[in-house]
Structure formats: structure tokens, C-alpha cells
Design a protein around this motif. Sequence first.
Motif, PDB file in Angstrom:
ATOM      1  N   ALA A   1       4.929  52.303  67.579  1.00 20.34           N
ATOM      2  CA  ALA A   1       4.327  53.535  67.060  1.00 20.34           C
ATOM      3  C   ALA A   1       5.121  54.738  67.543  1.00 20.34           C
ATOM      4  CB  ALA A   1       2.874  53.650  67.519  1.00 20.34           C
ATOM      5  N   PRO A   2       5.246  55.766  66.718  1.00 15.70           N
ATOM      6  CA  PRO A   2       5.982  56.958  67.140  1.00 15.70           C
ATOM      7  C   PRO A   2       5.214  57.780  68.157  1.00 15.70           C
ATOM      8  CG  PRO A   2       5.059  57.273  64.946  1.00 15.70           C
ATOM      9  CD  PRO A   2       4.785  55.849  65.325  1.00 15.70           C
ATOM     10  N   GLU A   3       5.945  58.484  69.018  1.00 14.92           N
ATOM     11  CA  GLU A   3       5.341  59.435  69.950  1.00 14.92           C
ATOM     12  C   GLU A   3       4.845  60.679  69.210  1.00 14.92           C
ATOM     13  OE1 GLU A   3       5.636  57.010  72.911  1.00 14.92           O
ATOM     14  OE2 GLU A   3       7.510  57.386  71.859  1.00 14.92           O
ATOM     15  N   ARG A   4       5.601  61.060  68.216  1.00 15.40           N
ATOM     16  CA  ARG A   4       5.298  62.280  67.468  1.00 15.40           C
ATOM     17  C   ARG A   4       5.805  62.087  66.042  1.00 15.40           C
ATOM     18  NH1 ARG A   4       2.082  66.602  68.340  1.00 15.40           N
ATOM     19  NH2 ARG A   4       2.841  66.788  70.491  1.00 15.40           N
ATOM     20  N   GLY A   5       5.168  62.743  65.083  1.00 14.49           N
ATOM     21  CA  GLY A   5       5.573  62.631  63.692  1.00 14.49           C
ATOM     22  C   GLY A   5       4.717  61.631  62.938  1.00 14.49           C
ATOM     23  N   ARG A   6       5.036  61.446  61.660  1.00 19.46           N
ATOM     24  CA  ARG A   6       4.242  60.573  60.811  1.00 19.46           C
ATOM     25  C   ARG A   6       5.132  59.653  59.977  1.00 19.46           C
ATOM     26  NH1 ARG A   6       0.217  63.755  57.091  1.00 19.46           N
ATOM     27  NH2 ARG A   6       2.183  64.636  56.295  1.00 19.46           N
ATOM     28  N   ILE A   7       4.589  58.491  59.663  1.00 14.80           N
ATOM     29  CA  ILE A   7       5.209  57.588  58.697  1.00 14.80           C
ATOM     30  C   ILE A   7       4.218  57.450  57.543  1.00 14.80           C
ATOM     31  CG2 ILE A   7       6.178  55.303  58.278  1.00 14.80           C
ATOM     32  CD1 ILE A   7       6.598  55.082  61.329  1.00 14.80           C
ATOM     33  N   LEU A   8       4.647  57.832  56.361  1.00 18.01           N
ATOM     34  CA  LEU A   8       3.782  57.824  55.188  1.00 18.01           C
ATOM     35  C   LEU A   8       4.221  56.733  54.221  1.00 18.01           C
ATOM     36  CD1 LEU A   8       3.717  61.672  54.464  1.00 18.01           C
ATOM     37  CD2 LEU A   8       2.132  60.359  55.888  1.00 18.01           C
ATOM     38  N   MET A   9       3.240  56.102  53.572  1.00 11.51           N
ATOM     39  CA  MET A   9       3.502  55.157  52.493  1.00 11.51           C
ATOM     40  C   MET A   9       2.576  55.515  51.343  1.00 11.51           C
ATOM     41  SD  MET A   9       3.638  51.001  52.664  1.00 11.51           S
ATOM     42  CE  MET A   9       4.348  50.052  51.307  1.00 11.51           C
ATOM     43  N   ASP A  10       3.182  55.783  50.198  1.00 11.30           N
ATOM     44  CA  ASP A  10       2.406  56.281  49.049  1.00 11.30           C
ATOM     45  C   ASP A  10       1.625  57.536  49.417  1.00 11.30           C
ATOM     46  OD1 ASP A  10       3.225  54.219  47.334  1.00 11.30           O
ATOM     47  OD2 ASP A  10       1.668  52.887  48.084  1.00 11.30           O
ATOM     48  N   GLY A  11       2.165  58.334  50.331  1.00 11.70           N
ATOM     49  CA  GLY A  11       1.515  59.570  50.738  1.00 11.70           C
ATOM     50  C   GLY A  11       0.448  59.413  51.805  1.00 11.70           C
ATOM     51  N   ASN A  12       0.150  58.167  52.209  1.00 11.00           N
ATOM     52  CA  ASN A  12      -0.871  57.905  53.229  1.00 11.00           C
ATOM     53  C   ASN A  12      -0.214  57.641  54.581  1.00 11.00           C
ATOM     54  OD1 ASN A  12      -3.058  57.945  51.288  1.00 11.00           O
ATOM     55  ND2 ASN A  12      -2.331  55.930  50.612  1.00 11.00           N
ATOM     56  N   ASP A  13      -0.785  58.206  55.626  1.00 10.83           N
ATOM     57  CA  ASP A  13      -0.252  58.039  56.980  1.00 10.83           C
ATOM     58  C   ASP A  13      -0.525  56.618  57.480  1.00 10.83           C
ATOM     59  OD1 ASP A  13       0.573  58.224  59.607  1.00 10.83           O
ATOM     60  OD2 ASP A  13      -0.428  60.132  59.991  1.00 10.83           O
ATOM     61  N   ILE A  14       0.551  55.854  57.744  1.00 12.99           N
ATOM     62  CA  ILE A  14       0.400  54.476  58.243  1.00 12.99           C
ATOM     63  C   ILE A  14       0.901  54.350  59.680  1.00 12.99           C
ATOM     64  CG2 ILE A  14       0.588  53.489  55.922  1.00 12.99           C
ATOM     65  CD1 ILE A  14       3.500  52.654  56.715  1.00 12.99           C
ATOM     66  N   SER A  15       1.087  55.479  60.358  1.00 13.29           N
ATOM     67  CA  SER A  15       1.696  55.473  61.699  1.00 13.29           C
ATOM     68  C   SER A  15       0.965  54.557  62.676  1.00 13.29           C
ATOM     69  CB  SER A  15       1.730  56.894  62.266  1.00 13.29           C
ATOM     70  OG  SER A  15       2.384  57.774  61.386  1.00 13.29           O
ATOM     71  N   THR A  16      -0.355  54.458  62.563  1.00 14.52           N
ATOM     72  CA  THR A  16      -1.134  53.617  63.483  1.00 14.52           C
ATOM     73  C   THR A  16      -1.751  52.415  62.780  1.00 14.52           C
ATOM     74  OG1 THR A  16      -3.114  54.985  63.101  1.00 14.52           O
ATOM     75  CG2 THR A  16      -1.683  55.604  64.944  1.00 14.52           C
ATOM     76  N   LEU A  17      -1.360  52.170  61.539  1.00 14.04           N
ATOM     77  CA  LEU A  17      -1.902  51.025  60.797  1.00 14.04           C
ATOM     78  C   LEU A  17      -1.324  49.726  61.351  1.00 14.04           C
ATOM     79  CD1 LEU A  17      -3.737  50.592  58.240  1.00 14.04           C
ATOM     80  CD2 LEU A  17      -1.577  50.320  56.962  1.00 14.04           C
TER      81      LEU A  17
ATOM     82  N   ARG B   1       8.013  57.641  53.730  1.00 16.16           N
ATOM     83  CA  ARG B   1       8.633  58.854  54.269  1.00 16.16           C
ATOM     84  C   ARG B   1       8.384  58.946  55.769  1.00 16.16           C
ATOM     85  NH1 ARG B   1       7.872  64.471  51.355  1.00 16.16           N
ATOM     86  NH2 ARG B   1       9.931  63.880  50.574  1.00 16.16           N
ATOM     87  N   PHE B   2       9.467  59.122  56.534  1.00 11.31           N
ATOM     88  CA  PHE B   2       9.379  59.467  57.955  1.00 11.31           C
ATOM     89  C   PHE B   2       9.445  60.989  58.054  1.00 11.31           C
ATOM     90  CE2 PHE B   2      10.572  55.115  58.211  1.00 11.31           C
ATOM     91  CZ  PHE B   2      10.290  54.646  59.488  1.00 11.31           C
ATOM     92  N   GLU B   3       8.467  61.571  58.731  1.00  8.30           N
ATOM     93  CA  GLU B   3       8.422  63.017  58.908  1.00  8.30           C
ATOM     94  C   GLU B   3       8.478  63.368  60.388  1.00  8.30           C
ATOM     95  OE1 GLU B   3       4.892  64.523  57.119  1.00  8.30           O
ATOM     96  OE2 GLU B   3       5.643  64.363  55.070  1.00  8.30           O
ATOM     97  N   GLY B   4       9.598  63.913  60.829  1.00 13.00           N
ATOM     98  CA  GLY B   4       9.732  64.385  62.206  1.00 13.00           C
ATOM     99  C   GLY B   4       9.344  63.348  63.236  1.00 13.00           C
ATOM    100  N   VAL B   5       9.836  62.115  63.082  1.00 13.04           N
ATOM    101  CA  VAL B   5       9.421  61.010  63.960  1.00 13.04           C
ATOM    102  C   VAL B   5      10.276  60.972  65.226  1.00 13.04           C
ATOM    103  CG1 VAL B   5       9.314  58.493  64.166  1.00 13.04           C
ATOM    104  CG2 VAL B   5       8.444  59.621  62.102  1.00 13.04           C
ATOM    105  N   TYR B   6       9.587  60.843  66.370  1.00 14.03           N
ATOM    106  CA  TYR B   6      10.237  60.712  67.672  1.00 14.03           C
ATOM    107  C   TYR B   6       9.757  59.418  68.343  1.00 14.03           C
ATOM    108  CZ  TYR B   6      11.450  65.722  67.534  1.00 14.03           C
ATOM    109  OH  TYR B   6      11.951  66.956  67.211  1.00 14.03           O
ATOM    110  N   LYS B   7      10.665  58.791  69.109  1.00 14.06           N
ATOM    111  CA  LYS B   7      10.281  57.609  69.888  1.00 14.06           C
ATOM    112  C   LYS B   7      11.092  57.573  71.176  1.00 14.06           C
ATOM    113  CE  LYS B   7       8.202  53.786  70.860  1.00 14.06           C
ATOM    114  NZ  LYS B   7       6.743  53.792  71.156  1.00 14.06           N
ATOM    115  N   THR B   8      10.397  57.329  72.301  1.00 13.47           N
ATOM    116  CA  THR B   8      11.050  57.152  73.586  1.00 13.47           C
ATOM    117  C   THR B   8      10.427  55.956  74.291  1.00 13.47           C
ATOM    118  OG1 THR B   8      11.603  58.186  75.710  1.00 13.47           O
ATOM    119  CG2 THR B   8       9.461  58.730  74.771  1.00 13.47           C
ATOM    120  N   TYR B   9      11.230  55.306  75.133  1.00 10.76           N
ATOM    121  CA  TYR B   9      10.717  54.184  75.934  1.00 10.76           C
ATOM    122  C   TYR B   9      10.696  54.513  77.426  1.00 10.76           C
ATOM    123  CZ  TYR B   9      11.199  51.357  71.727  1.00 10.76           C
ATOM    124  OH  TYR B   9      11.084  50.851  70.447  1.00 10.76           O
TER     125      TYR B   9
END
Length: 370
Positions: free
Chosen positions: A68-84, A18-26
Amino acid sequence: MPVPEAPSTVPSSPALVRFEGVYKTYDERNWVVDNLDLDIRQGEFLSLLGPSGSGKTTTLMMLAGFDAPERGRILMDGNDISTLPAYKRDMGVVFQSYALFPHMSVAENVAFPLNLRKVPTAESKARVKEALALARLEGFEDRNPSQLSGGQQQRVALARALVYRPRMLLMDEPLGALDKALREHMQLELKAIHKQLGITFVYVTHDQDEAMTMSDRVAVFNEGKIAQIDCPQAIYNRPSTRFVANFLGETNMLEGVVLSVSGGQAQIRLSEDSSIHQAGCTDPELAAGSMAALAIRPENLRLAAPGEAAVQACVIDSVFHGAHCKLRLNMAKGSELSMTYNPGNLGRAAPMPGEMLSLALPGSQAMILR
């Protein structure tokens, strides 16, 4: 560039990712991915479809762990993997360039991920054999990448991504370098492999036919957002926006004024000839009095029966495409239409340039879009 407030926590769901409110800018000015919410289901084949710069590849790279996203979360099986780190995400990745090691044999390339994970030799050999069989590469074990065709190299990259049995396979336009015939063949092979393995496939492409052929669902990206996500048939037959309708194949757009909206249907008076037509409508903001367009695919236009509501158009030219013909037509005020028909099913002689035709616009096969 101001950073939006963090999104509220969303309860866990059976979605694998699940992507939750994910933002990315370069560049700190423009959002490449803009407040993305996306659920990826266990075992599905999901295609991320859109033009260059729409955010689809960036979304895949964040899912893979290469960004990595600037803001928001990426979840796998309910666990935050945004910085994994990528190597801890249990995801195989196939790129358009294949990224094979030229000094290694096919078997060595495929075994490389297993060597990194220190898989015992006997098990590694068994898995390599299994992956090569899956990719139909038996007998190619000792060849180097330079001795393989583009399609064979693509299969090696696929076998290498699958050899350690990841939970997800991510693909970034992996068929883009292949010719049309081979690309179409590989589409069917990928679909068969997905069905055989049952794992989640996430596939990035800008090719509409590719997405339609293989996917359980298609997410159409535009300017960092998902314009629509649904099964291929729904995306094609019931587009929710003009962008989706135009991006997925050819669409006739007849402008007009909305007369009424009710129960998923709307009436529109065409500016071209003041005729009134009813069609589907899924836009909650569409209201009576607003300007909109009746969108209908060329293959859904047909010759009107006597007494049936119709629009009049003059044939400009006809182009033979083998299995079908395509007409280009002009309406009285200059609106252009495209009509596709099968000569054997037309029920009359082929229309000729200069001929006036009465065309029906079946409401069951049209949409009214802002």
C-alpha cells in the motif's frame, strides 16, 4: 522522513488505472517510489523497465494489492483501490518463481483460483481447458510441476493467472529464470496472447530488449520516478535524459557547449574538436551556454561523405558479431566512440586498427541532452 502534502484531485480520465502522487518507503528515510503519476490504458501492454531498486517492482506490488502507498491514490475506473485487498482487484499475477503447488497436477494448479471463487465444476473444467489451450498445454493436465520444464511451468503459471479472466495481467520478471532462446520464444508468445485477449498487461523487467520486443509503451524507472514513458521506438530513438539513453542500449556521448535552442532543435560545439552540430532536443531547461552532450547510437554513426561535417577518430579495434561488426575508436582528446556497421553495406574494406576515419553525426538520428 517528512511526508509530502497530499496531491490535488485530478479529474477522471479514460485510463483504466491511474497512480496519483504515489509515494512508498520501507525505511522511513528513502522513497522507493517518489511522487509517481502514471496512467495505464485499457488493453495496452505496458512494461515497467529499470535497474534494481528503481521502484518498478514496488509499483507493480502496489497495483496488485500486495503493498500500500504511504501517500497518494491508485484509481481503477475512477475508484480508489489503494486499500482494496488483492483478491478483490480482478488482476492476475505471474511471478518469476511461478509459485506452483508441487502436490497438485497442472489442471489442479490452473483450477485453484476458480475453486477459491467457488466456480461451478462444469464451468471450471471448461475454463481450465480454455486456459491450457491458450498456453499451449493440452495433454499436460495430469502432470505435476516437477515433470515440466521451466518454460512449461511458466505457461502453467500464466494459464492460472488468466483462467478466471481478469481485467489485467501483472507480471514480475516472469521469464528471468529461462535460458536466452526460450526467453525470446516466450516473449513472442506473450505478445501473441496479449493480442488475442485484448486485456491490459503490465510487465516488470530490467531487460531492455524484452521491453522493446513486447510493449506498446515502456515506462523507464530511475530512483523511484519515471524518467520517460513512450512507445519503444520513441524511447530508443529520442531519449529525454542521459540515464534513458545509456540504459536503453549503447550510446555515444560527446560533450560540448550549447550554442542555441529553438523549435525542438539545438546546436552544440563539441569540446573534442570545436566542430558544430545540430540535433533534436526535448529538454525545456536546456539553454544556450549550458554544458550538454550530443548522444548518438553506434549504429547511427557512418562514414562521412567528402565535404560533409565530420569528426575524426582512430580505430582501436574491430569485433566481429556475425550480422554486424563493432568498431571502438578514439578521438584526438581521448573521447571514445563505438560504431556498428554491416560489412556488406560499408562500401569499402573493413577499417583496421590505427586507421583514421571521418565520421558523420546525422542530426536526425541524434539528441542533445543535459
